[in-house]
Design an enzyme around this catalytic site. Structure first.
Site, PDB file in Angstrom:
ATOM      1  N   SER A 173       6.894   2.928   7.165  1.00 14.91           N
ATOM      2  CA  SER A 173       6.084   3.166   8.360  1.00 14.91           C
ATOM      3  C   SER A 173       6.814   2.594   9.579  1.00 14.91           C
ATOM      4  O   SER A 173       7.917   3.019   9.875  1.00 14.91           O
ATOM      5  CB  SER A 173       4.691   2.545   8.182  1.00 14.91           C
ATOM      6  OG  SER A 173       3.864   2.831   9.283  1.00 14.91           O
ATOM      7  N   HIS A 200       5.295   7.398   7.895  1.00 16.74           N
ATOM      8  CA  HIS A 200       4.115   7.562   8.744  1.00 16.74           C
ATOM      9  C   HIS A 200       4.556   8.037  10.123  1.00 16.74           C
ATOM     10  O   HIS A 200       5.239   7.316  10.848  1.00 16.74           O
ATOM     11  CB  HIS A 200       3.353   6.245   8.879  1.00 16.74           C
ATOM     12  CG  HIS A 200       2.725   5.778   7.603  1.00 16.74           C
ATOM     13  ND1 HIS A 200       2.258   4.494   7.438  1.00 16.74           N
ATOM     14  CD2 HIS A 200       2.463   6.422   6.435  1.00 16.74           C
ATOM     15  CE1 HIS A 200       1.748   4.364   6.218  1.00 16.74           C
ATOM     16  NE2 HIS A 200       1.872   5.519   5.596  1.00 16.74           N
ATOM     17  N   ASP A 296      -0.092   0.703   2.427  1.00 13.71           N
ATOM     18  CA  ASP A 296       0.077   2.032   1.852  1.00 13.71           C
ATOM     19  C   ASP A 296       1.291   2.023   0.925  1.00 13.71           C
ATOM     20  O   ASP A 296       2.363   1.562   1.304  1.00 13.71           O
ATOM     21  CB  ASP A 296       0.262   3.069   2.963  1.00 13.71           C
ATOM     22  CG  ASP A 296       0.235   4.498   2.452  1.00 13.71           C
ATOM     23  OD1 ASP A 296      -0.367   4.732   1.378  1.00 13.71           O
ATOM     24  OD2 ASP A 296       0.793   5.380   3.124  1.00 13.71           O
TER      25      ASP A 296
END
Length: 357
Positions: A173, A200, A296
């Protein structure tokens, strides 16, 4: 309190961003600037903790301003980008130059729709405020020997997979684009596995990221397409705004993209990809979790390990821009190895050789 310098040539946008940021009690706007030249002077005067930096400005644009900031006294910078192809390409270049993250303006340079990204802007500024940049930021260099490569459009030729083959999956991310540029170019074009990546990123930017990585790498990098058959030595990046899963059909790995919401608030979701791979028992998996906020990927890694064999590499704290996602994997006892970002590619190749032995 995080002190922010807001840089934008539009008075409307400066006021709007200031209003959004000051709605959070942890943020104060130390000042504003109308262009890059003015911003560099304000940085010396105000010493802000974080800068929000527009890309398209007169006098000195955002990219040139960012270069000068990173070359002298690096500060965490969040880029503010328009949702155009040119804006996306320049944004990816800015992440390469050292920007922490970016926020996309939903409908061009002046838009009331910016309210849609208020929470995202606040979140990314708060995250940037916790980042400690380590000295001068050096741009990622191209490989010494490089062949001209064009952006990849359309599916790859499928290759039938044999039982016992391997695949590589990567989740990242905040800080991920720059981290990927320190991993993928080190993988050989003869790589005997496909690579699936969730970064992301909102819709409209992942194609630019894939094209840039493809330009830097020996392996072929592209934005994944629905129904595409995966191929050894190819890297597939989940499109922004869509979840990516991988299944097995008649001996071939097939990519599926969908818009369904999942338990993860992210789309694309690392957990979603990894959980789809967990059912592929015929494959040895090498999973890599790199820099990023939150957790995540943790549940996805649990699924991989529960339903089959796999090796998990987590990025070390020392090289992570945000030590969140890898920290979660490590704290849950799921990491087989913890590596500095510059050692991850070599670790991947080492584990591939071990698992083939």
């Amino acid at each position: 309190m995080i002190r922010v310098l807001v840089v934008d040539d539009s008075a409307f946008m400066r006021n709007m961003i200031t209003k959004f940021l000051t709605s959070n009690h942890e943020i104060a706007v130390a000042g504003t600037a109308r262009n890059g030249e003015e911003a560099l002077q304000k940085i010396k005067e105000l010493r802000p903790d974080v800068i929000t930096l527009d890309i398209e400005m007169p006098v000195m644009n955002g990219k040139e301003t960012l270069k000068r900031i990173m070359a002298s006294d690096p500060l965490p910078v969040v880029m503010v980008s328009s949702l155009t192809q040119q804006g996306a390409d320049i944004t990816i270049e800015c992440l390469e130059l050292g920007a922490i993250d970016f926020v996309a303006k939903p409908s061009g340079s002046i838009s009331i729709d910016l309210y849609k990204v208020r929470d995202m802007l606040i979140e990314k500024v708060l995250t940037a405020g916790r980042v400690k940049l380590k000295g001068r930021q050096v741009p990622i260099s191209k490989p010494a020997i490089e062949t001209a490569k064009q952006p990849i459009v359309g599916g790859s030729d499928s290759v039938r997979f044999r039982a016992g083959k391997q695949l590589i999956c990567i989740g990242t991310s905040t800080g991920g684009p720059r981290a990927l540029q320190r991993v993928l170019p080190k993988l050989p074009k003869t790589l005997k596995a496909p690579v699936f990546i969730v970064q992301h990123m909102p819709k409209g930017f992942t194609a630019s990221l894939a094209n840039r990585l493809n330009h830097l790498s020996e392996v072929t990098v592209k934005e994944a397409e629905n129904g595409e058959r995966a191929k050894d030595g190819w890297v597939y990046i989940a499109p922004g705004g869509k979840n990516m899963a991988v299944g097995l059909e008649k001996g071939e790995l097939v990519i599926t993209l969908d818009d369904r919401d999942t338990e993860s608030r992210h789309k694309p979701s690392v957990d979603y990809l990894f959980q789809s791979l967990a059912s592929l028992r015929e494959f040895e998996k090498i999973a890599v979790i790199m820099t990023g906020m939150g957790s995540d990927g943790t549940e996805g890694v649990k699924g991989l390990l529960k339903h089959g064999s796999g090796t998990v590499i987590a990025e070390a704290a020392e090289s992570s821009v945000v030590f969140g996602m890898p920290k979660s994997v490590i704290n849950n006892g799921l990491a087989n190895d913890i590596k500095h970002v510059d050692e991850i590619a070599a670790a991947i190749m080492t584990y591939m050789k071990k698992e083939r032995a």
